[in-house]
Design an enzyme around this catalytic site. Structure first.
Site, PDB file in Angstrom:
ATOM      1  N   THR A   1       0.827  -1.204   0.000  1.00  0.00           N
ATOM      2  CA  THR A   1       0.000   0.000   0.000  1.00  0.00           C
ATOM      3  C   THR A   1       0.860   1.253   0.000  1.00  0.00           C
ATOM      4  O   THR A   1       0.747   2.103  -0.891  1.00  0.00           O
ATOM      5  CB  THR A   1      -0.926  -0.008   1.232  1.00  0.00           C
ATOM      6  OG1 THR A   1      -1.607  -1.261   1.303  1.00  0.00           O
ATOM      7  CG2 THR A   1      -1.950   1.121   1.141  1.00  0.00           C
ATOM      8  N   ALA A   2       1.732   1.390   0.997  1.00  0.00           N
ATOM      9  CA  ALA A   2       2.557   2.589   1.103  1.00  0.00           C
ATOM     10  C   ALA A   2       3.603   2.656  -0.003  1.00  0.00           C
ATOM     11  O   ALA A   2       3.858   3.724  -0.569  1.00  0.00           O
ATOM     12  CB  ALA A   2       3.237   2.636   2.475  1.00  0.00           C
TER      13      ALA A   2
ATOM     14  N   TRP B   1       1.274 -13.911   2.715  1.00  0.00           N
ATOM     15  CA  TRP B   1       2.506 -14.329   3.395  1.00  0.00           C
ATOM     16  C   TRP B   1       2.242 -15.461   4.384  1.00  0.00           C
ATOM     17  O   TRP B   1       3.172 -16.162   4.789  1.00  0.00           O
ATOM     18  CB  TRP B   1       3.126 -13.140   4.130  1.00  0.00           C
ATOM     19  CG  TRP B   1       3.885 -12.193   3.270  1.00  0.00           C
ATOM     20  CD1 TRP B   1       3.461 -11.000   2.768  1.00  0.00           C
ATOM     21  CD2 TRP B   1       5.242 -12.336   2.822  1.00  0.00           C
ATOM     22  NE1 TRP B   1       4.458 -10.400   2.026  1.00  0.00           N
ATOM     23  CE2 TRP B   1       5.562 -11.192   2.049  1.00  0.00           C
ATOM     24  CE3 TRP B   1       6.206 -13.327   2.999  1.00  0.00           C
ATOM     25  CZ2 TRP B   1       6.812 -11.018   1.454  1.00  0.00           C
ATOM     26  CZ3 TRP B   1       7.454 -13.159   2.404  1.00  0.00           C
ATOM     27  CH2 TRP B   1       7.749 -12.015   1.640  1.00  0.00           C
TER      28      TRP B   1
ATOM     29  N   LEU C   1     -11.865  -4.316   2.633  1.00  0.00           N
ATOM     30  CA  LEU C   1     -12.312  -3.116   1.903  1.00  0.00           C
ATOM     31  C   LEU C   1     -12.952  -2.061   2.801  1.00  0.00           C
ATOM     32  O   LEU C   1     -13.596  -1.133   2.304  1.00  0.00           O
ATOM     33  CB  LEU C   1     -13.289  -3.467   0.761  1.00  0.00           C
ATOM     34  CG  LEU C   1     -12.748  -4.269  -0.418  1.00  0.00           C
ATOM     35  CD1 LEU C   1     -12.825  -5.767  -0.144  1.00  0.00           C
ATOM     36  CD2 LEU C   1     -13.508  -3.949  -1.696  1.00  0.00           C
TER      37      LEU C   1
ATOM     38  N   VAL D   1      13.864  -9.685  -0.598  1.00  0.00           N
ATOM     39  CA  VAL D   1      14.973  -8.868  -0.091  1.00  0.00           C
ATOM     40  C   VAL D   1      15.712  -9.599   1.023  1.00  0.00           C
ATOM     41  O   VAL D   1      15.090 -10.104   1.973  1.00  0.00           O
ATOM     42  CB  VAL D   1      14.454  -7.503   0.394  1.00  0.00           C
ATOM     43  CG1 VAL D   1      15.527  -6.747   1.173  1.00  0.00           C
ATOM     44  CG2 VAL D   1      13.978  -6.685  -0.801  1.00  0.00           C
TER      45      VAL D   1
ATOM     46  N   HIS E   1      -4.588  -5.942  12.204  1.00  0.00           N
ATOM     47  CA  HIS E   1      -4.183  -4.543  12.147  1.00  0.00           C
ATOM     48  C   HIS E   1      -2.882  -4.302  12.915  1.00  0.00           C
ATOM     49  O   HIS E   1      -2.834  -3.466  13.818  1.00  0.00           O
ATOM     50  CB  HIS E   1      -5.286  -3.654  12.729  1.00  0.00           C
ATOM     51  CG  HIS E   1      -6.535  -3.608  11.921  1.00  0.00           C
ATOM     52  ND1 HIS E   1      -7.730  -3.107  12.406  1.00  0.00           N
ATOM     53  CD2 HIS E   1      -6.792  -3.986  10.636  1.00  0.00           C
ATOM     54  CE1 HIS E   1      -8.661  -3.195  11.482  1.00  0.00           C
ATOM     55  NE2 HIS E   1      -8.107  -3.718  10.397  1.00  0.00           N
TER      56      HIS E   1
ATOM     57  N   ALA F   1       2.666   0.854   7.898  1.00  0.00           N
ATOM     58  CA  ALA F   1       1.924   0.805   9.167  1.00  0.00           C
ATOM     59  C   ALA F   1       2.817   0.582  10.373  1.00  0.00           C
ATOM     60  O   ALA F   1       2.419   0.883  11.505  1.00  0.00           O
ATOM     61  CB  ALA F   1       0.856  -0.283   9.105  1.00  0.00           C
TER      62      ALA F   1
END
Length: 627
Positions: free
Chosen positions: A26-27, A75, A107, A249, A553, A586
């Site tokens: 997202t970011a 994941w 959503l 990575v 979250h 986040a």
């Protein structure tokens, strides 16, 4: 000496602003899109998953749970056994694809509160407040106003169109006529019957009450609108952007010859072949609340003990990395629905599912075309109208003795307690789903969202918004393919289970039995799905420990705080103690806000892009390393 192959085919090192973004979630995609709007900035994005932006499973809102537990999309993280949950393991889906978790979430489009964001400033982050961040929420949003019939059906009169953005990348709106049921229409009206209906648009960061939640679905196509098919789509044709998929990575490379380590590039592998890529300006880590602390530790930034145990050479010691993990715990309760009311449980029938799938393929309509969500944001005072009961709980909370040796955590506890005791601040969230669950299988997300018994159910989630418990995410191996150890310490703090007990009892004894919602439930809301037991003051805590779930979250593991207060990054997302490295996702959120996370992550990424662009506009931006 590194044995990695340099990625020479995409050599942007002559550019004045070459950046490597680790994580195309997202970011990461917000940053990639906004930064490449400037032709002189070239960006490479390293994403471990693939591009699924045309995949029907991702696009069809009603297929979202089919993504969970599937390694092509998820994941598939899990926690260690949780001591205070009868040693249960909790699964944690996180998006493994371009778009990250915005590709697999429910959503739900909700906002943090004004006070939540203002608290960032109170914790020592200069320049952070609701007033500063609010324009970024609108910048993200492409809102479609509902038709008048929908306004009436879903009780949306409080909607304030001036609070919503209409020109942003991510589409959102409400279900159209025919895409919701009598359960959705009844939901907000039962809160009104309890005297806790919403009085204004919750987008304002203040309003409390029960309401119908916005969802990030494109009304024109009935598809998920998320980072990959919005932000990335707008940037794909730019020559100054390169996306590497299937790129796992291994670590960030540092130049350690000077007084302060400087990030210079990234080592990664694609299909087992090692590669390296150099960044002549900076590296931006956007791998999420589990991935970002993992990569920092793999790169030598973290606790001396953690690094030593994993046999990782230290670059910079910061014991705050991977600490401060927070998450929203919830107690679900499923209620049997009256005959004739459709729910998603119907899709367990292969014939019905195939018909729904064919309908969506034909014209993007039917039960797979939408996710209708009811929600609520409530204070403790609103769920405890009995003055004696409220006074007893708040008195006990007020006596909490914050004998915390760490000053940063003590400050968080003071703010959390203040928020819980504030009658104008949300301590509780409700969400619903028109289906049953199997909460005994929290460790297996491929089974969790399917009722173990035949029937039609309506599940209400009672969520604790501001837990006191804090957990950790740390590596146990130097192998990047080995998941970090995730220990949220769920319900470790006794206040968490005490408050969650009140939340669950209120759902069962007040919300579910209040008309008009109760009119559509068997026994007027008194018949539970068989996996649940009727809650009492005596058994509620044990039932929570048996069935508690995560709202998925996680935040806080690379907290934006002063270093002495538990911080990993500063107020401009720069990692403490090194140069040329930021974390934007986040994981930097220092305290868990109310509601769902995605709007906050989009907004903070937009602001981070502005910070980076401002740094590049400084007079020395043309130098190789302008710090």
């Amino acid at each position: 000496m590194s044995t990695a192959v340099a990625v020479g085919s995409y050599d942007y090192t002559t550019k004045s602003g070459f950046k490597v973004i680790v994580g195309g979630g997202t970011a990461g995609l917000v940053l990639a899109s906004r930064l490449t709007e400037i032709p002189s900035i070239s960006v490479a994005v390293l994403e471990a998953g693939q591009d699924r932006s045309t995949d029907l499973r991702v696009l069809a809102p009603g297929l979202l749970t089919s993504l969970y537990g599937n390694p092509d999309y998820d994941w598939i993280y899990t926690t260690v056994p949780q001591t205070h949950l009868n040693n249960r393991v909790i699964g944690h889906p996180r998006g493994k694809q371009l778009g990250g978790s915005s590709a697999i979430n429910y959503l739900a489009w909700t906002h943090a509160s004004r006070r939540n964001v203002d608290d960032w400033g109170r914790l020592g982050n200069e320049g952070w407040s609701w007033d500063v961040l609010e324009p970024y929420f609108a910048k993200v949003e492409n809102f479609t106003a509902p038709a008048e019939a929908v306004v009436q059906d879903l009780d949306l009169e409080v909607l304030d169109l001036d609070l919503h953005g209409t020109h942003g990348p991510v589409a959102n709106g409400f279900p159209r006529e025919g895409q919701y049921t009598v359960l959705d229409e009844a939901w907000p009206r039962s809160y009104e019957g309890l005297g806790i209906g919403v009085k204004e648009d919750p987008t304002d960061g203040v309003a409390l009450g029960g309401y119908t939640i916005l969802t990030n679905a494109d009304e024109g196509s009935n598809t998920r609108s998320y980072a990959a098919n919005t932000y990335l789509k707008a940037a794909t044709a730019r020559k100054n952007l390169k996306i590497f998929t299937d790129a796992l990575v291994a670590k960030i490379e540092f130049d350690t010859h000077g007084r302060v380590p400087v990030a210079t590039g990234v080592h990664f592998s694609i299909n087992g072949t090692a590669h390296s890529i150099q960044a002549n300006h900076e590296v931006i880590l956007s791998a999420g609340s589990f991935g970002s602390p993992q990569i920092l530790e793999l790169s030598g930034i973290g606790s001396k003990q953690v690094l030593s145990t994993a046999s990782v050479p230290p670059v910079h010691e910061n014991p705050n990395v991977g600490e401060n993990l927070q998450d929203h715990p919830y107690m679900p309760l499923g209620f049997e629905v009256n005959p004739g009311i459709p729910t998603l449980d119907d899709l367990a029938n292969e014939t019905i599912f195939n018909a729904a799938f064919d309908e969506y393929l034909a014209d993007a309509t039917g039960p797979l075309a939408t996710v209708a969500l009811g929600g609520a944001l409530l204070s403790l005072a609103q769920i405890l109208p009995n003055a004696t009961e409220y006074a007893s709980l708040t008195s006990n909370l007020s006596k909490l003795n914050s004998k915390i040796s760490h000053p940063g955590l003590a400050a968080q506890y003071r703010l959390t307690l203040s928020n819980l005791l504030n009658p104008s601040e949300a301590a509780i969230q409700h969400m619903n789903t028109a289906s049953g669950m199997n909460p005994e299988l929290a460790n297996d997300t491929t089974q969790l969202f399917f009722a173990p018994t035949p029937g039609n159910y309506f599940t209400i989630l009672g969520v604790l918004e501001h837990p006191f418990s804090r957990g950790t995410v740390h590596i146990t191996s130097s192998d990047p393919a080995v998941h970090p150890e995730i220990d949220p310490h769920y319900l470790e703090h006794p206040a968490d289970v005490a408050i969650l007990s009140k939340i669950a009892l209120h759902v069962q004894n007040a919300l579910a039995v209040t008309p008009p919602l109760s009119d559509h439930l068997v026994g007027n809301g008194t018949v539970l799905q068989p996996v649940y037991r009727h809650l009492t003051e005596d058994n509620v805590e044990s039932e929570i420990r048996r069935l508690m779930q995560s709202e998925y979250h996680p935040v806080g593991t690379c907290a934006m705080l002063p270093r002495r207060a538990g911080g990993v990054v500063d107020e401009r997302f720069r990692v403490h103690g090194v140069r040329g490295l930021r974390v934007v996702d986040a994981s930097v959120i220092p305290m868990l806000p109310r509601g769902n996370l995605q709007t906050l992550v989009y907004a903070l990424a937009e602001r981070a892009a502005d910070f980076i662009r401002a740094d590049l506009a400084k007079p020395d931006h043309g130098k190789k390393r302008p710090w």
